[in-house]
Design an enzyme around this catalytic site. Structure first.
Site, PDB file in Angstrom:
ATOM      1  N   THR A   8     -25.438  17.983 -17.192  1.00 38.13           N
ATOM      2  CA  THR A   8     -24.337  18.795 -16.668  1.00 38.13           C
ATOM      3  C   THR A   8     -24.402  20.227 -17.181  1.00 38.13           C
ATOM      4  OG1 THR A   8     -22.978  18.013 -18.512  1.00 38.13           O
ATOM      5  CG2 THR A   8     -22.748  16.851 -16.428  1.00 38.13           C
ATOM      6  N   SER A  23     -21.830  24.525 -28.366  1.00 41.07           N
ATOM      7  CA  SER A  23     -21.653  23.785 -27.123  1.00 41.07           C
ATOM      8  C   SER A  23     -22.263  24.600 -26.000  1.00 41.07           C
ATOM      9  CB  SER A  23     -20.167  23.574 -26.845  1.00 41.07           C
ATOM     10  OG  SER A  23     -19.600  24.806 -26.442  1.00 41.07           O
ATOM     11  N   LYS A  24     -22.046  24.082 -24.794  1.00 44.49           N
ATOM     12  CA  LYS A  24     -22.604  24.772 -23.635  1.00 44.49           C
ATOM     13  C   LYS A  24     -22.033  26.180 -23.481  1.00 44.49           C
ATOM     14  CE  LYS A  24     -23.738  20.447 -21.676  1.00 44.49           C
ATOM     15  NZ  LYS A  24     -23.217  19.221 -21.142  1.00 44.49           N
ATOM     16  N   ARG A  25     -20.886  26.413 -24.100  1.00 42.50           N
ATOM     17  CA  ARG A  25     -20.305  27.747 -24.016  1.00 42.50           C
ATOM     18  C   ARG A  25     -21.162  28.793 -24.725  1.00 42.50           C
ATOM     19  NH1 ARG A  25     -16.278  28.116 -27.068  1.00 42.50           N
ATOM     20  NH2 ARG A  25     -16.543  26.026 -27.866  1.00 42.50           N
ATOM     21  N   HIS A  26     -21.862  28.344 -25.797  1.00 45.49           N
ATOM     22  CA  HIS A  26     -22.716  29.289 -26.511  1.00 45.49           C
ATOM     23  C   HIS A  26     -24.034  29.433 -25.750  1.00 45.49           C
ATOM     24  CE1 HIS A  26     -20.022  27.794 -29.695  1.00 45.49           C
ATOM     25  NE2 HIS A  26     -20.132  29.000 -30.186  1.00 45.49           N
TER      26      HIS A  26
END
Ligand code: GLU
Length: 458
Positions: free
Chosen positions: A13, A248-251
């Site tokens: 994802t 996380s994917k935010r980084h």
């Protein structure tokens, strides 16, 4: 220890980040250390967010790191399929079995009712959990035509499990509430799918992030209810980003793909993430060396911070270790650049930086507009011309030539310091920073230097 089987179970994802790389690495190292198998399982039950591109990127990233799997969706294996979307029938059958054994039930509570329940619990200062209303519903009372979800009947007990990193952990199951194992769309919930897969794939050791500790009591209860063997759990502390929140994917900047594009080498990533919560010793180590040293009981219990400076310094070391030929191939340059690379690689922390350093030597200077403005200044032209004339006047470059040339230009123009050196650097390389000027001269040679200076002297 029996047969060791570990798994890395990413959801396709989003791009893999450094935290994922560490989870994959530890699973890989532990399997190798114990002559076991390392399984790749794609957890794509979230159909709305999973994509084929992300799945392919997972293969690319793992391959690039050298974390080769023994079983997986692409190569198969004796315990497949290894993609959860291909195992939905199994989950559905097992859910039905739990219902027939009285361990699970269908729940028809509407979304509105569940939200009201949640709001009421929040208002009363209580944690939100399902109130088990449909537990004793008679089949005749089921609303017609509504599929409902399937919930697991959580038995009242103390759930105990031994965690390889944290020791014995205990949870009171009364905090849980009957949780959903199968959605109304017939797709298994994460906890249910994972339990069935880990059991069916004979996973012996689960190594994953701390964020899954809270899921583990649910999983342990499911293993017990299904009569399946529980694997040994090992929860590694989360990796914190520079903003002190879990990576996380935010980084996005710490995605493996992003780092690769920036010119990080897989050896540097492997070595940097290996040190997040573990200390295998100093210096760049290969995967074999790391796996020889790996042991779960040496893993730290506390969260580790990701330090970009440290990653850079590993990358610098990894670049130094590579031969100039290997580096030229990695950068897509022909191997004639090898000599230049040898001279410059000590100044670069990433392949991208190395390319920037190499560019003026390969293609000649291409000054930007700021640089051009500086080159157009009167004193700049004067210095450049004086230096060119001084170069013309000597037959070839010797060790002490650079110093003599600079002294000569100083005397001829009255300029010194930055006003003298920067125009020369800009004319020769097009950039404000980079390799020492004396070395620039050595690398490009007298002829080429004269040619470049002429371009900017008028
Ligand atoms: N698909 C889960 C995740 O991405 C894996 C969890 C697990 O390792 O059990 O976090």
């Amino acid at each position: 220890m029996g047969i060791v089987r570990t798994r890395f179970a990413p959801s396709p994802t989003g791009p893999l980040h450094l935290g994922n790389a560490r989870t994959a690495l530890f699973n890989y190292l532990f399997a190798r250390r114990n002559n076991g198998s390392f399984i790749l399982r794609i957890e794509d039950t979230d159909r709305a967010r999973s994509t084929d591109e992300f799945e392919r990127a997972i293969y690319d990233d793992l391959m690039w790191l050298g974390l080769v799997w023994d079983e997986g969706p692409d190569i198969g294996g004796a315990f497949g399929p290894y993609r959860q979307s291909e195992r939905l029938k199994l989950y559905a059958e097992e859910a039905e079995r739990l219902i027939s054994e009285g361990k699970a039930y269908r729940c028809y509570c509407t979304r509105e009712r569940l939200e009201e329940l949640k709001a009421a619990q929040a208002a009363a200062g209580k944690p939100s959990r399902y109130d088990n209303r449909c537990r004793d519903l008679k089949p005749v009372d089921a609303p017609p035509g509504v599929p409902g979800v399937i919930r697991f009947k959580v038995p009242v007990k103390e759930v105990l499990f031994m965690d390889g990193v944290h020791g014995l952990l205990s949870f009171d199951s009364r905090t849980l509430g009957d949780f959903v194992i199968m959605g109304s769309d017939g797709i298994a919930a994460y906890n249910f799918a994972v339990v069935l897969d880990d059991a069916r794939m004979a996973v012996s050791h689960v190594i994953r992030g701390d964020d899954h500790i809270s899921n583990t009591p649910r999983q342990v209860l499911l293993f017990e209810a299904l009569g399946l063997k529980t694997p040994l759990f090992n929860h590694v502390p989360l990796v914190m980003g520079p903003d002190k929140t879990p990576l996380s994917k935010r980084h996005g900047e710490f995605s493996l793909k992003g780092l690769r594009d920036e010119g990080y080498l897989p050896e540097a990533i492997v070595n940097a993430v290996a040190r997040l919560g573990w200390n295998p010793g100093e210096g760049i180590m290969g995967l074999d060396e790391l796996s020889d040293a790996f042991s779960i009981d040496k893993l730290s219990k506390s969260a580790s911070g990701f330090d970009e400076g440290r990653l850079k310094s590993y990358n610098k070391d990894a670049i130094q270790i590579k031969s100039s030929k290997e580096l030229s191939i990695l950068m897509g340059l022909n191997t004639e650049a090898a000599g230049l690379i040898d001279a410059l690689k000590g100044n670069a922390s990433t392949l991208r930086e190395l390319e920037t350093l190499l560019r003026p030597f390969i293609t000649g200077p291409s000054p930007g507009s700021t640089e051009s403005d500086e080159l157009n200044q009167e004193h700049a032209k004067k210095v450049i011309k004086a230096f060119r004339l001084a170069l013309d006047a000597i037959p070839g470059l010797k060790e002490e030539s650079y110093k003599d040339l600079v002294e000569g230009v100083k005397a001829a123009t009255g300029e010194k310091g930055r006003r003298l050196l920067m125009p020369l650097r800009l004319a020769l390389t097009g950039m404000h920073e980079g390799v020492e000027l004396a070395n620039v001269l050595k690398l490009i040679g007298r002829e080429e230097a004269i040619k470049r200076l002429r371009r900017f002297e008028n």
